[in-house]
Design a protein around this motif. Structure first.
Motif, PDB file in Angstrom:
ATOM      1  N   SER A  51       0.880  -1.254  -0.034  1.00 24.92           N
ATOM      2  CA  SER A  51       0.111   0.062  -0.107  1.00 24.92           C
ATOM      3  C   SER A  51       1.025   1.362   0.007  1.00 24.92           C
ATOM      4  CB  SER A  51      -1.221  -0.084   1.106  1.00 24.92           C
ATOM      5  OG  SER A  51      -0.356   0.231   2.302  1.00 24.92           O
ATOM      6  N   LYS A  52       2.148   1.246   0.280  1.00 24.77           N
ATOM      7  CA  LYS A  52       2.986   2.402   0.542  1.00 24.77           C
ATOM      8  C   LYS A  52       4.104   2.360  -0.694  1.00 24.77           C
ATOM      9  CE  LYS A  52       2.268   2.442   5.567  1.00 24.77           C
ATOM     10  NZ  LYS A  52       1.782   3.701   5.662  1.00 24.77           N
ATOM     11  N   VAL A  53       4.675   1.189  -1.178  1.00 28.30           N
ATOM     12  CA  VAL A  53       5.789   1.224  -1.837  1.00 28.30           C
ATOM     13  C   VAL A  53       5.644   1.847  -3.325  1.00 28.30           C
ATOM     14  CG1 VAL A  53       5.268  -1.036  -2.761  1.00 28.30           C
ATOM     15  CG2 VAL A  53       7.633  -0.255  -2.606  1.00 28.30           C
ATOM     16  N   LYS A  54       4.258   1.658  -3.796  1.00 28.39           N
ATOM     17  CA  LYS A  54       4.063   2.041  -5.333  1.00 28.39           C
ATOM     18  C   LYS A  54       4.122   3.442  -5.330  1.00 28.39           C
ATOM     19  CE  LYS A  54       0.706   2.210  -8.914  1.00 28.39           C
ATOM     20  NZ  LYS A  54      -0.644   1.744  -9.488  1.00 28.39           N
ATOM     21  N   ASP A  55       3.638   4.640  -4.435  1.00 22.40           N
ATOM     22  CA  ASP A  55       3.937   5.957  -4.460  1.00 22.40           C
ATOM     23  C   ASP A  55       5.384   6.206  -4.594  1.00 22.40           C
ATOM     24  OD1 ASP A  55       1.227   6.343  -4.746  1.00 22.40           O
ATOM     25  OD2 ASP A  55       0.814   6.729  -2.657  1.00 22.40           O
ATOM     26  N   ILE A  57       7.956   4.321  -5.425  1.00 25.02           N
ATOM     27  CA  ILE A  57       8.526   3.939  -6.788  1.00 25.02           C
ATOM     28  C   ILE A  57       7.941   5.044  -7.880  1.00 25.02           C
ATOM     29  CG2 ILE A  57       8.240   2.359  -8.558  1.00 25.02           C
ATOM     30  CD1 ILE A  57       8.193   0.209  -6.426  1.00 25.02           C
ATOM     31  N   LEU A  58       6.853   5.443  -7.825  1.00 22.97           N
ATOM     32  CA  LEU A  58       6.429   6.491  -8.790  1.00 22.97           C
ATOM     33  C   LEU A  58       7.155   7.701  -8.627  1.00 22.97           C
ATOM     34  CD1 LEU A  58       2.603   5.668  -8.799  1.00 22.97           C
ATOM     35  CD2 LEU A  58       4.371   5.428 -10.642  1.00 22.97           C
ATOM     36  N   LYS A  59       7.400   8.111  -7.415  1.00 25.54           N
ATOM     37  CA  LYS A  59       8.081   9.619  -7.150  1.00 25.54           C
ATOM     38  C   LYS A  59       9.484   9.346  -7.568  1.00 25.54           C
ATOM     39  CE  LYS A  59       9.985  12.042  -3.310  1.00 25.54           C
ATOM     40  NZ  LYS A  59      10.079  12.108  -1.650  1.00 25.54           N
ATOM     41  N   PHE A  60      10.109   8.377  -7.850  1.00 24.45           N
ATOM     42  CA  PHE A  60      11.390   8.203  -8.496  1.00 24.45           C
ATOM     43  C   PHE A  60      11.555   7.653  -9.895  1.00 24.45           C
ATOM     44  CE2 PHE A  60      12.249   8.165  -3.909  1.00 24.45           C
ATOM     45  CZ  PHE A  60      13.548   9.178  -4.001  1.00 24.45           C
ATOM     46  N   GLU A  61      10.512   8.082 -10.596  1.00 20.89           N
ATOM     47  CA  GLU A  61       9.911   7.441 -12.054  1.00 20.89           C
ATOM     48  C   GLU A  61      10.069   6.084 -12.226  1.00 20.89           C
ATOM     49  OE1 GLU A  61      12.004  10.401 -14.576  1.00 20.89           O
ATOM     50  OE2 GLU A  61      12.430  11.614 -12.924  1.00 20.89           O
ATOM     51  N   LEU A 118      16.988   4.243  -9.656  1.00 26.19           N
ATOM     52  CA  LEU A 118      16.305   3.012  -8.901  1.00 26.19           C
ATOM     53  C   LEU A 118      17.140   3.107  -7.546  1.00 26.19           C
ATOM     54  CD1 LEU A 118      16.351  -0.429 -10.419  1.00 26.19           C
ATOM     55  CD2 LEU A 118      17.387  -0.040  -8.328  1.00 26.19           C
ATOM     56  N   LYS A 119      18.625   3.016  -7.710  1.00 22.14           N
ATOM     57  CA  LYS A 119      19.457   3.268  -6.566  1.00 22.14           C
ATOM     58  C   LYS A 119      18.519   4.169  -5.173  1.00 22.14           C
ATOM     59  CE  LYS A 119      23.440   0.959  -7.908  1.00 22.14           C
ATOM     60  NZ  LYS A 119      24.666   1.063  -8.143  1.00 22.14           N
ATOM     61  N   ALA A 120      18.450   5.490  -5.874  1.00 19.66           N
ATOM     62  CA  ALA A 120      17.907   6.517  -5.193  1.00 19.66           C
ATOM     63  C   ALA A 120      16.425   6.290  -4.570  1.00 19.66           C
ATOM     64  CB  ALA A 120      17.771   7.747  -5.677  1.00 19.66           C
ATOM     65  N   CYS A 121      15.946   5.481  -5.046  1.00 17.02           N
ATOM     66  CA  CYS A 121      14.245   5.082  -4.595  1.00 17.02           C
ATOM     67  C   CYS A 121      14.588   4.005  -3.418  1.00 17.02           C
ATOM     68  CB  CYS A 121      13.584   4.331  -5.794  1.00 17.02           C
ATOM     69  SG  CYS A 121      11.954   3.660  -5.159  1.00 17.02           S
ATOM     70  N   LYS A 157      14.652   7.818   2.281  1.00 21.81           N
ATOM     71  CA  LYS A 157      14.004   7.712   3.580  1.00 21.81           C
ATOM     72  C   LYS A 157      12.648   7.228   3.540  1.00 21.81           C
ATOM     73  CE  LYS A 157      12.249  10.821   7.187  1.00 21.81           C
ATOM     74  NZ  LYS A 157      11.392  12.090   7.175  1.00 21.81           N
ATOM     75  N   GLU A 158      11.953   7.453   2.719  1.00 19.03           N
ATOM     76  CA  GLU A 158      10.656   6.991   2.615  1.00 19.03           C
ATOM     77  C   GLU A 158      10.627   5.689   2.410  1.00 19.03           C
ATOM     78  OE1 GLU A 158      10.107  10.784   0.019  1.00 19.03           O
ATOM     79  OE2 GLU A 158      11.774   9.294   0.302  1.00 19.03           O
ATOM     80  N   TYR A 159      11.413   4.843   1.575  1.00 18.65           N
ATOM     81  CA  TYR A 159      11.367   3.570   1.268  1.00 18.65           C
ATOM     82  C   TYR A 159      12.029   2.538   2.754  1.00 18.65           C
ATOM     83  CZ  TYR A 159      12.085  -1.284  -0.340  1.00 18.65           C
ATOM     84  OH  TYR A 159      11.855  -2.599  -0.384  1.00 18.65           O
ATOM     85  N   ILE A 160      13.231   3.328   3.065  1.00 18.86           N
ATOM     86  CA  ILE A 160      13.804   2.716   4.296  1.00 18.86           C
ATOM     87  C   ILE A 160      12.744   2.574   5.610  1.00 18.86           C
ATOM     88  CG2 ILE A 160      15.391   3.271   6.305  1.00 18.86           C
ATOM     89  CD1 ILE A 160      17.193   4.287   3.914  1.00 18.86           C
TER      90      ILE A 160
END
Length: 96
Positions: free
Chosen positions: A23-27, A29-33, A66-69, A73-76
């Motif tokens: 529910s959280k990861v998709k946004d 991923i989209l933020k980092f294109e 990809l690496k930045a995504c 902070k959001e992903y961690i």
């Protein structure tokens, strides 16, 4: 140069945590294109001893995005939900 994240989910042992992660990861991923090219549980083994429960392919415009995504902070903040819920493998493939 585009970079693909290939994810094989072998098993999901905590569906509740995995649902929170999804529910959280998709946004993020989209933020980092990033863009989902494939997400499926409908997998038919063709050869070898390979039968994942789920398979995912995500494309990013560059390996840096990809690496930045996945170091953001959001992903961690949500990574533990995935780590506590699934057994799987992932690899990055660059498209030359």
């Amino acid at each position: 140069m585009a970079a693909y994240l290939i994810i094989e989910i072998e098993s999901i042992h905590n569906p509740e945590n995995y649902d929170i992660y999804l529910s959280k990861v998709k946004d993020i991923i989209l933020k980092f294109e990033g863009k989902y090219l494939l997400k499926s549980e409908h997998i038919i083994p063709f050869s070898g001893n390979w039968n994942p429960e789920r398979f995912i392919i995500i494309i990013f415009p560059t390996i840096e995005k990809l690496k930045a995504c996945f170091s953001s902070k959001e992903y961690i903040e949500i990574k533990a939900y995935r780590e506590s819920s699934v057994q799987g493998k992932a690899m990055i493939i660059e498209n030359n």
